[in-house]
Write a protein that holds these residues in place. Structure first.
Motif, PDB file in Angstrom:
ATOM      1  N   SER A 136      52.059 -36.032 161.844  1.00  0.00           N
ATOM      2  CA  SER A 136      52.314 -34.836 161.045  1.00  0.00           C
ATOM      3  C   SER A 136      51.043 -34.394 160.317  1.00  0.00           C
ATOM      4  O   SER A 136      50.131 -35.198 160.078  1.00  0.00           O
ATOM      5  CB  SER A 136      53.422 -35.105 160.025  1.00  0.00           C
ATOM      6  OG  SER A 136      52.915 -35.861 158.949  1.00  0.00           O
ATOM      7  N   PRO A 137      50.961 -33.111 159.939  1.00  0.00           N
ATOM      8  CA  PRO A 137      49.804 -32.631 159.175  1.00  0.00           C
ATOM      9  C   PRO A 137      49.586 -33.411 157.889  1.00  0.00           C
ATOM     10  O   PRO A 137      48.443 -33.640 157.483  1.00  0.00           O
ATOM     11  CB  PRO A 137      50.164 -31.174 158.892  1.00  0.00           C
ATOM     12  CG  PRO A 137      51.077 -30.774 160.001  1.00  0.00           C
ATOM     13  CD  PRO A 137      51.871 -32.010 160.303  1.00  0.00           C
ATOM     14  N   LYS A 167      45.940 -36.069 156.556  1.00  0.00           N
ATOM     15  CA  LYS A 167      45.142 -35.986 155.330  1.00  0.00           C
ATOM     16  C   LYS A 167      44.738 -37.373 154.823  1.00  0.00           C
ATOM     17  O   LYS A 167      43.965 -37.475 153.866  1.00  0.00           O
ATOM     18  CB  LYS A 167      45.941 -35.257 154.241  1.00  0.00           C
ATOM     19  CG  LYS A 167      46.266 -33.814 154.567  1.00  0.00           C
ATOM     20  CD  LYS A 167      47.118 -33.189 153.478  1.00  0.00           C
ATOM     21  CE  LYS A 167      47.504 -31.758 153.827  1.00  0.00           C
ATOM     22  NZ  LYS A 167      48.372 -31.145 152.779  1.00  0.00           N
ATOM     23  N   THR A 201      48.857 -31.566 166.048  1.00  0.00           N
ATOM     24  CA  THR A 201      49.104 -30.124 166.161  1.00  0.00           C
ATOM     25  C   THR A 201      47.880 -29.344 165.688  1.00  0.00           C
ATOM     26  O   THR A 201      47.089 -29.814 164.872  1.00  0.00           O
ATOM     27  CB  THR A 201      50.318 -29.710 165.313  1.00  0.00           C
ATOM     28  OG1 THR A 201      50.073 -30.010 163.940  1.00  0.00           O
ATOM     29  CG2 THR A 201      51.568 -30.433 165.773  1.00  0.00           C
ATOM     30  N   SER A 210      47.823 -26.701 163.781  1.00  0.00           N
ATOM     31  CA  SER A 210      47.904 -26.318 162.378  1.00  0.00           C
ATOM     32  C   SER A 210      47.350 -27.398 161.462  1.00  0.00           C
ATOM     33  O   SER A 210      46.724 -27.109 160.437  1.00  0.00           O
ATOM     34  CB  SER A 210      49.361 -26.009 162.005  1.00  0.00           C
ATOM     35  OG  SER A 210      50.182 -27.136 162.247  1.00  0.00           O
ATOM     36  N   SER A 211      47.536 -28.671 161.829  1.00  0.00           N
ATOM     37  CA  SER A 211      47.013 -29.748 160.995  1.00  0.00           C
ATOM     38  C   SER A 211      45.492 -29.811 161.073  1.00  0.00           C
ATOM     39  O   SER A 211      44.823 -30.164 160.098  1.00  0.00           O
ATOM     40  CB  SER A 211      47.619 -31.087 161.417  1.00  0.00           C
ATOM     41  OG  SER A 211      47.272 -31.401 162.749  1.00  0.00           O
ATOM     42  N   GLN A 262      43.701 -27.365 158.642  1.00  0.00           N
ATOM     43  CA  GLN A 262      43.664 -27.711 157.228  1.00  0.00           C
ATOM     44  C   GLN A 262      42.425 -28.511 156.857  1.00  0.00           C
ATOM     45  O   GLN A 262      41.856 -28.326 155.782  1.00  0.00           O
ATOM     46  CB  GLN A 262      44.935 -28.480 156.841  1.00  0.00           C
ATOM     47  CG  GLN A 262      46.203 -27.656 156.981  1.00  0.00           C
ATOM     48  CD  GLN A 262      47.453 -28.475 156.689  1.00  0.00           C
ATOM     49  OE1 GLN A 262      47.380 -29.593 156.190  1.00  0.00           O
ATOM     50  NE2 GLN A 262      48.611 -27.920 157.004  1.00  0.00           N
TER      51      GLN A 262
END
Length: 546
Positions: free
Chosen positions: A370-371, A375, A402, A404-405, A408
């Motif tokens: 997951s995004p 992190k 993904t 989108s992650s 970031q």
């Protein structure tokens, strides 16, 4: 006890000041009274001194006494007046200090808005007055969306400056009848009486605040893009206190944030039910993760040419003790929001690696990160540690990330990906075509595979644009020498179209829905892809010869 002593000390000082003030006032009044009642005698004595006698020695003793009394009286008057003037100045300063103290006790020093306690007091009066006048009262909770970033990038002094600028925008939007306060940090509340027949009045104010705060705030050399989300609640028969309005407005504000930020939302009952459900899910996560209620389900991945099973994608499912199997879209967003996604993911991966380590060496596992997990700078080390503890081979693991992650924090993603690749773990770019800069990511990171998002695959035989996108991605993968996996293969028609494009790997309900480990092992056994199944097959000819 210390407070009582302080109060006694202040009381004693106040009594002492009062006594001194009383003494000064009495002296002044007495001196004036003496001057008024005996003034004609003093005047007569002065006339005799100046007109009839040339030597002080010839003056009558009575005249000298009167003269001395007059001088003393004048001195007392001057003393009393000066003391009175000092007292007036001191009293004025004390009143100003008390007024400042009262203001500081009631307002927020940085913004000038009421503090939370004073807002509750004045808000109660606004609500009571509105009820008497047949008016409704709206409470707006204004939350700045990206204010934390300002503090992190520019520092807290710059943050205070931007906060004051945001306060000025909110203040400018409000009518004189509104009451505004700062709740906490970057969150404000506004109480606004309005005609219940014209709710658009409140909408207009909320729209103005959202629109104005969406613009860049430039002050003292700092440019900030913050934005705001607003939740609104209004007085109802069962909601006529500041506390109740705040609770509902906060629920609506979080709904506005969940809907994409930069907007306002009115409270309705469905929001409260969703909040109760969300809180129940969070409580279930905190209880269920340590108990092993979150388990891996396996979605088959096949070779499109031969139809052979070549791997599984690991998907999390919640086996709830009373509600049965709960799909991931019900709990994954909550897990990410409350910071439990990493613990849940580690728990599911550990179980999947343990269950799949004795499967055929050709069978791989794909795990989506997951995004929120991306992190974590220690993510690669945590995954490698799981592989070592469970004995699962690194070369049979594929990590899916993904687009989108990556958007970031690309630099951190590069570091994590590099560490994973050094251990022999493969990397796939998931949901390709739905992100921000796919080609840039393919160049920046050493991906081993591209996964076409299922939204294009499921629609490809009905939508020419989706067909064109799938075809273009297929050719891109071929030119970059990157294998392609197609998600969302749900029928034979899609299967045939993908094979005609030359795609080699796919997954979807056409090959089987996500299944338990028992079902996955049964499927692998049927294909002879479990060690025990191969051993049985090897023993059968020997038994027949015997």
């Amino acid at each position: 006890m210390t407070r009582r002593k302080g109060e006694d000390s202040r009381a004693a000082k106040a009594v002492s000041r009062a006594r001194r003030d009383l003494l000064a006032g009495a002296i002044l009044l007495a001196a004036l009274a003496v001057l008024v009642t005996g003034g004609w005698r003093y005047v007569a004595s002065v006339e005799r001194m100046l007109g009839t006698t040339s030597h002080a020695a010839d003056l009558a003793s009575g005249d000298r006494i009167l003269m001395a009394g007059m001088l003393l009286n004048l001195a007392l008057i001057l003393f009393g007046w000066r003391r009175y003037r000092d007292l007036v100045a001191t009293s004025s300063q004390r009143d100003e200090a008390e007024a400042r103290a009262t203001t500081l006790a009631r307002t927020d020093e940085l913004t000038g808005f009421l503090n939370r306690r004073s807002l509750a007091e004045e808000g109660a009066a606004v609500i009571a007055n509105g009820l008497r006048r047949d008016k409704a009262v709206a409470l707006l909770v204004v939350d700045l969306d990206h204010f934390k970033t300002v503090n992190e990038v520019h520092g807290h002094l710059a943050g205070d400056t931007i906060l004051r600028a945001a306060t000025d925008i909110i203040r400018k939007a409000l009518p004189a009848s509104a009451v505004a306060g700062r709740l906490d940090g970057d969150e404000f509340a506004v109480l606004l009486p309005f005609d219940p027949r014209h709710m658009s009045t409140v909408d207009s104010i909320a729209d103005y605040i959202v629109g104005a705060l969406a613009q860049p705030l430039i002050t003292k050399g700092v440019t900030a893009h913050i934005g705001a989300s607003i939740g609104i609640a209004r007085t109802e028969a069962d909601c006529q206190s500041v506390e109740a309005l705040l609770r509902r407005a906060n629920i609506a504000m979080h709904a506005a944030k969940a809907a994409g930020r930069g907007r306002h939302a009115w409270f309705d009952a469905t929001m409260e039910r969703e909040l109760v459900s969300r809180n129940a899910i969070e409580a279930g996560l905190r209880e269920g993760i340590p108990l092993g209620q979150f388990v891996p389900y396996y979605e088959p991945q096949v070779d499109l040419e031969s139809g052979a099973i070549i791997g599984f994608e690991v998907l999390a499912r919640w086996e709830h003790p009373t509600r049965g199997v709960i799909p991931p879209d019900s709990f994954i967003p909550v897990a990410e929001e409350c910071g439990l996604i990493a613990d849940m993911s580690v728990s599911v991966m550990r179980r999947a690696f343990t269950e799949a380590r004795d499967w055929d060496q050709s069978i791989t596992l794909s795990v989506n990160i997951s995004p929120a997990q991306l992190k974590d700078p220690w993510l690669a080390q945590k995954i490698v540690k799981l592989l070592v503890e469970t004995g699962y081979p690194a070369n049979r693991l594929e990590i899916e990330i993904t687009e989108s992650s990556l958007f970031q924090n690309l630099s951190l993603a590069q570091s994590i990906v590099g560490s994973l690749k050094n251990q022999g773990i493969r990397l796939a770019l998931d949901d390709f075509g739905t992100g921000y800069s796919s080609l840039a990511h393919l160049r920046a990171l050493p991906f081993d595979r591209i996964k076409i998002d299922k939204s294009f695959v499921t629609a490809m035989n009905k939508d020419p644009e989706s067909m064109a996108i799938v075809n273009a991605i297929s050719k891109l993968g071929e030119s970059l020498n990157l294998p392609i996996t197609a998600e969302g293969i749900e029928d034979q028609g899609i299967y045939d179209s993908l094979r005609s494009m030359g795609l080699h790997k796919g997954q979807g309900w056409h090959f089987g829905k996500p299944m338990t480990v028992t079902a996955a092992r049964r499927l692998l056994a049927e294909k002879g892809l479990l060690p025990s199944a191969r051993a049985i097959e090897a023993e059968a000819p020997a038994q027949r010869r015997a």
